[in-house]
Design a protein around this motif. Structure first.
Motif, mmCIF file in Angstrom:
data_model
loop_
_atom_site.group_PDB
_atom_site.id
_atom_site.type_symbol
_atom_site.label_atom_id
_atom_site.label_comp_id
_atom_site.label_asym_id
_atom_site.label_seq_id
_atom_site.Cartn_x
_atom_site.Cartn_y
_atom_site.Cartn_z
ATOM 1 N N VAL A 27 -38.053 -23.221 -15.453
ATOM 2 C CA VAL A 27 -37.133 -24.335 -15.173
ATOM 3 C C VAL A 27 -36.986 -25.189 -16.427
ATOM 4 O O VAL A 27 -37.889 -25.904 -16.827
ATOM 5 C CB VAL A 27 -37.625 -25.173 -13.975
ATOM 6 C CG1 VAL A 27 -36.745 -26.411 -13.806
ATOM 7 C CG2 VAL A 27 -37.612 -24.327 -12.709
ATOM 8 N N ARG A 28 -35.818 -25.072 -17.073
ATOM 9 C CA ARG A 28 -35.583 -25.745 -18.351
ATOM 10 C C ARG A 28 -34.574 -26.876 -18.257
ATOM 11 O O ARG A 28 -34.405 -27.632 -19.207
ATOM 12 C CB ARG A 28 -35.059 -24.741 -19.390
ATOM 13 C CG ARG A 28 -35.750 -23.407 -19.351
ATOM 14 C CD ARG A 28 -37.208 -23.558 -19.677
ATOM 15 N NE ARG A 28 -37.445 -23.438 -21.090
ATOM 16 C CZ ARG A 28 -37.580 -22.278 -21.732
ATOM 17 N NH1 ARG A 28 -37.466 -21.153 -21.076
ATOM 18 N NH2 ARG A 28 -37.825 -22.257 -23.021
ATOM 19 N N GLY A 29 -33.876 -26.936 -17.137
ATOM 20 C CA GLY A 29 -32.853 -27.969 -17.045
ATOM 21 C C GLY A 29 -32.652 -28.417 -15.614
ATOM 22 O O GLY A 29 -33.096 -27.763 -14.659
ATOM 23 N N MET A 30 -32.004 -29.556 -15.502
ATOM 24 C CA MET A 30 -31.655 -30.080 -14.184
ATOM 25 C C MET A 30 -30.356 -30.858 -14.321
ATOM 26 O O MET A 30 -30.209 -31.696 -15.212
ATOM 27 C CB MET A 30 -32.752 -31.004 -13.665
ATOM 28 C CG MET A 30 -32.365 -31.748 -12.398
ATOM 29 S SD MET A 30 -33.765 -32.718 -11.752
ATOM 30 C CE MET A 30 -32.880 -33.807 -10.635
ATOM 31 N N TRP A 31 -29.414 -30.548 -13.458
ATOM 32 C CA TRP A 31 -28.164 -31.314 -13.408
ATOM 33 C C TRP A 31 -28.360 -32.575 -12.601
ATOM 34 O O TRP A 31 -29.053 -32.553 -11.585
ATOM 35 C CB TRP A 31 -27.058 -30.489 -12.748
ATOM 36 C CG TRP A 31 -26.546 -29.360 -13.589
ATOM 37 C CD1 TRP A 31 -26.709 -28.030 -13.342
ATOM 38 C CD2 TRP A 31 -25.778 -29.464 -14.790
ATOM 39 N NE1 TRP A 31 -26.083 -27.296 -14.332
ATOM 40 C CE2 TRP A 31 -25.498 -28.161 -15.225
ATOM 41 C CE3 TRP A 31 -25.299 -30.535 -15.553
ATOM 42 C CZ2 TRP A 31 -24.769 -27.879 -16.372
ATOM 43 C CZ3 TRP A 31 -24.572 -30.272 -16.696
ATOM 44 C CH2 TRP A 31 -24.311 -28.956 -17.095
ATOM 45 N N LEU A 32 -27.718 -33.654 -13.038
ATOM 46 C CA LEU A 32 -27.760 -34.873 -12.230
ATOM 47 C C LEU A 32 -26.587 -35.773 -12.588
ATOM 48 O O LEU A 32 -26.371 -36.086 -13.766
ATOM 49 C CB LEU A 32 -29.082 -35.616 -12.461
ATOM 50 C CG LEU A 32 -29.403 -36.697 -11.424
ATOM 51 C CD1 LEU A 32 -29.453 -36.120 -10.008
ATOM 52 C CD2 LEU A 32 -30.731 -37.364 -11.747
#
Lengths: 412, 412
Positions: free
Chosen positions: A166-171
Motif C-alpha cells: 500500500v503506497r498511496g491513498m486517495w482523499l
C-alpha cells in the motif's frame, strides 16, 4: 403491493410521454457560473505582461508558476508559497504525472513502483477519475468503505497500511466527490501519524473543493502539511488543487503542494518534461482575483447560483424518497450521494436512461465500478437549470421507487 | 606564433575591460518578436467563446483540441485534421508523455518498454532537451553523427535499426536545432521504408521550425505520414509541433500528429490524464491567425526581425574565422552551429564566460554532453539586440581564435 407497483408504472409511463432530455451526470459548472468569470476573457495583458519582479511572462521559463497567483492560493490552501507550484490547466494531469514519476523513478529514497505490486487505498464511494487513472496505471485499488456516519474508517486504513504494497491513498478532504464529507482535524492528524509499512506511502490529498462552500460556514483548509511534519512524516502528503470549478473549468490553473523534499523531487522530474507552464494564464487569474479575498468573494457568487440547486435536490428527495432512501446534505462541493435501497441503483439508472434522464452509471463512484450494495447514485446538480433539475430529480425519484417496487414484487 | 597568441591575448584583455554582459545561450524569441503577437493578449473572448459547432469552450471537455486551430495547422503541417491533436503549451510535454505511455503501456501491439534495454538514435549534434528527456527516462542514447555535408547518415541508421533495442529516433526535420539542416524527400522516404528489427520503432519527428523560414524559399513540410503509409510502415512516425516560437513562447499550443492507430493509442492514454486541454488558448490562437495564410504572413514578420541577426552572425564569422572554423548558413530556424578547431570549443566557451559572454556549454548538443571533437558551439542569435549580438559574436570569435592559438602554442 401490486397496486403500488402499478401506480408507479403509470407515473413512469407518464414521464416517458414527456420526451425528457435531462442530464445529471456531469460535475460541470453551469453557463451562469462560467459567466461569473467572463472578465477573465477580456483582461488586456497587452499593456503589462510582466510579473512583480519584472519578468516578461510571454517568454519561456518560470517552472514554479507565477508567484502572484501562488501567493493567493498559498493563503487559501494554507501552504507556504515556496511549497506550492502552479502548473497547467488540469490537476488531474498533476496527479497522473506524480504517479508516473513514482512508477518510473520512485519517490525520494525509494525504488520505482513499476513492476511491483503497488496498491492504493480508495475511500468509497469516491471520484471516478481517480479510480480510472489508478487502474490505467496498473495500480491495484483497495476500496475502503466510509463508515455509516460518513467518516473515514481509520481502523481499516491503519490495518491496510501494515501491508507494504500500500503506497498511496486517495482523499478529497473537503466536500468529497461524491459524498460531500469533510475530514476533520483529528482524522487528518491520525492519517499522517499512523504507521505505514511502506516508507514511501503517500496521501493524495485532492483539495478540489477547498473554497466551494455552500453555507455561511467557510472553514479554512486543514494545515495538513504542518500536521504531517508535526507527526514526523513530513513527506506523507501530496496536495492538489485547481481553479477548474472557480473560473473556467477547461482553462484554469492547477496547483501542487507538498514538503520541500517532495516539491524538489517533483520539480526535478517536471524539468525534463516542460520549459514551464502557461504563465499568461496564471497572470490572467492573478489579475482577475486580485487577492485571496477576491477568490472568497467570487466563490460566494457561485454559492448564490449553486446552493438553490442543492436545496431543490434535498426538497424533492425529502418529498419523494423519505423512508425509502437516504442522501447526503453537503455544505459544499458539487455532489449529492443518494443511497437507494440495496440492489436498485443500477435498475433505477437504467429506468431513468430509458426515459431520457442521464444519471452517472451506478457503481461509477467505486473502484472497478463495483458498488457492493448496488445502492449509490451520484447526483450532480450544478449543470442543469433549476427547472431541468427539478424535472430530473422528480423523474429519478420515480425510477428509484419503481426499481424498489419491482424488486419487492419479484420476491428476490 | 607567439606574437599572434600575444596579440589575441591583448584583444581578449581589451574585451574583459569592457565588462560585457551578453548571452548567446537561449533559443528564445526576442521581446520584439513577442510583440508581434501582442494582439493575442488583447483578444476579447467575452462576446464569443464558442467554437464553430457552438460548443462552450469555457467548460470541460474536448480532448482533441479546438477544431478551428487544428484545421489551420493541419494545412501548415500537411496532416489530416482527424490525425492532428492540439494540446497544452509545450510540445516537449507531448514528447515526454508519448515516451512515458510507451514505457508504461507499450505501443499498439507491443510490450511496455520499462525495464527493457531501449535505445534511441540521436542524430548529433541535436536538441539538448530531447537528450535530457531521453536520459531522464532511462533510455540509452546512440549518437549518429551527421555526414560532412550535413545530411543524415542513412547507412549508419539502417545498421542501427537491425538492433531490436532501437525503438526510437529523434529528428528535427526542418532547420534542425542546432545544425539548421533540413531532411529532403529522398531521405524521409528512406527513413520510413528501411527495415527495423523492433516492430514498434518510432521516429519522433519534431517539426518545431516547420514555418520558420529565413528566405523567400518557404518549402511545405514533407508528407511524412503519407510516405510512411506508402512504405508500408504507417505507424512509424510521431509528429510534434507547437506555436512556441510563433506566438508567445511560454503560452502557445502544442500539436501531436500520427497515424489513426497511433492517435487512438495516444488519446486512450491521455484520456485518463486530463479532461482536456486549454481550449480558450486554442480559440485565442485560431482567432489571432485567422487561417494558415495568417500564420505564414505572421512568420514573415518574424523573418524581418530574425534574418538580419543571422546575417550579422555570418558576416562576423566570415570576417574573423574564415580559414579557422566552419559554420552553418541556415535558411530557417533558430540556430547557427559553429565548428571550431578540434579541442577548442570548451576552452573557447570558458574564455567567453570569463569575460561576461554566456555561450551554451560545449557538448550540450550531444548525447551525454559528449562532443567527440570538442569543436561544436551552438549560437542562438534571436534573443539579443543586434548591437548585443555583434558584440557577443566579435567576442566569441576572439575566444575561439585565442583557444586555437593556445592549443597550438602548447604543442599538444
Amino acid at each position: 403491493m401490486t397496486s403500488r407497483l402499478e401506480s408507479l408504472r403509470e407515473e413512469y409511463q407518464a414521464l416517458r410521454a414527456q420526451d425528457l432530455s435531462l442530464d445529471l451526470t456531469r460535475g460541470k459548472p453551469s453557463a451562469a457560473q462560467l459567466d461569473l468569470s467572463n472578465a477573465l476573457l477580456d483582461i488586456d495583458l497587452g499593456a503589462d505582461y510582466r510579473d512583480a519582479s519584472g519578468t516578461d511572462l510571454r517568454n519561456y521559463g518560470g517552472t514554479d508558476g507565477v508567484v502572484e497567483l501562488r501567493e493567493i492560493f498559498a493563503e487559501l490552501l494554507g501552504i507556504p508559497v515556496a511549497q506550492l507550484l502552479a502548473a497547467g490547466n488540469a490537476s488531474l494531469q498533476l496527479m497522473h504525472d506524480t504517479i508516473v514519476f513514482a512508477l518510473l523513478h520512485g519517490l525520494p529514497g525509494g525504488e520505482p513502483w513499476f513492476g511491483q505490486d503497488v496498491a492504493f487505498l480508495c475511500p468509497a464511494p469516491g471520484y471516478d477519475r481517480h479510480f480510472a487513472l489508478t487502474q490505467a496505471l496498473g495500480i491495484r485499488m483497495i476500496a475502503v468503505p466510509y463508515l455509516a456516519d460518513g467518516s473515514l474508517d481509520l481502523a481499516a486504513i491503519e490495518k491496510h497500511l501494515a501491508d507494504p504494497a500500500v503506497r498511496g491513498m486517495w482523499l478529497v478532504p473537503m466536500y468529497a466527490n461524491p459524498t460531500g464529507s469533510t475530514v476533520d482535524e483529528a482524522t487528518a492528524r491520525a492519517l499522517v501519524a499512523m504507521p505505514a509499512a511502506a516508507r514511501d506511502f503517500r496521501i493524495f490529498w485532492d483539495n478540489a473543493y477547498a473554497v466551494h462552500h455552500l453555507s455561511d460556514d467557510e472553514p479554512a483548509p486543514l494545515d495538513i502539511l504542518g500536521f504531517a511534519e508535526e507527526a514526523g512524516n513530513p513527506d506523507r502528503v501530496f496536495v492538489f488543487a485547481s481553479t477548474s470549478k472557480i473560473t473556467q473549468a477547461g482553462s484554469g490553473v492547477s496547483f501542487f503542494g507538498s514538503s520541500p523534499a517532495n516539491v524538489a523531487w517533483h520539480k526535478k522530474h517536471t524539468s525534463v518534461q516542460t520549459i514551464g507552464p502557461d504563465k499568461l494564464s496564471h497572470l490572467r487569474h492573478a489579475r482577475f482575483f486580485g487577492d485571496a479575498e477576491g477568490v472568497r468573494a467570487h466563490m460566494r457568487k457561485h454559492r448564490e447560483l449553486v446552493a438553490p440547486k442543492f436545496a431543490i435536490v434535498d426538497r424533492i428527495l425529502t418529498e419523494r424518497l423519505s423512508g425509502h432512501a437516504t442522501w447526503t446534505k453537503p455544505s459544499g462541493g458539487y455532489f449529492v450521494t443518494l443511497v437507494a435501497p440495496a440492489r436498485t441503483a443500477s435498475r433505477a439508472v437504467e429506468l431513468a436512461k430509458s426515459i431520457g434522464v442521464a444519471i452517472t452509471p451506478a457503481g461509477a463512484a467505486f473502484p472497478y465500478g463495483d458498488d457492493p450494495h448496488d445502492s449509490v447514485i451520484r447526483i450532480a446538480p450544478t449543470m442543469p437549470t433549476e427547472a431541468e433539475l427539478e424535472a430530473a430529480i422528480e423523474a429519478l425519484c420515480v425510477c428509484v421507487l419503481l426499481a424498489e417496487a419491482e424488486l419487492e414484487a419479484s420476491g428476490r
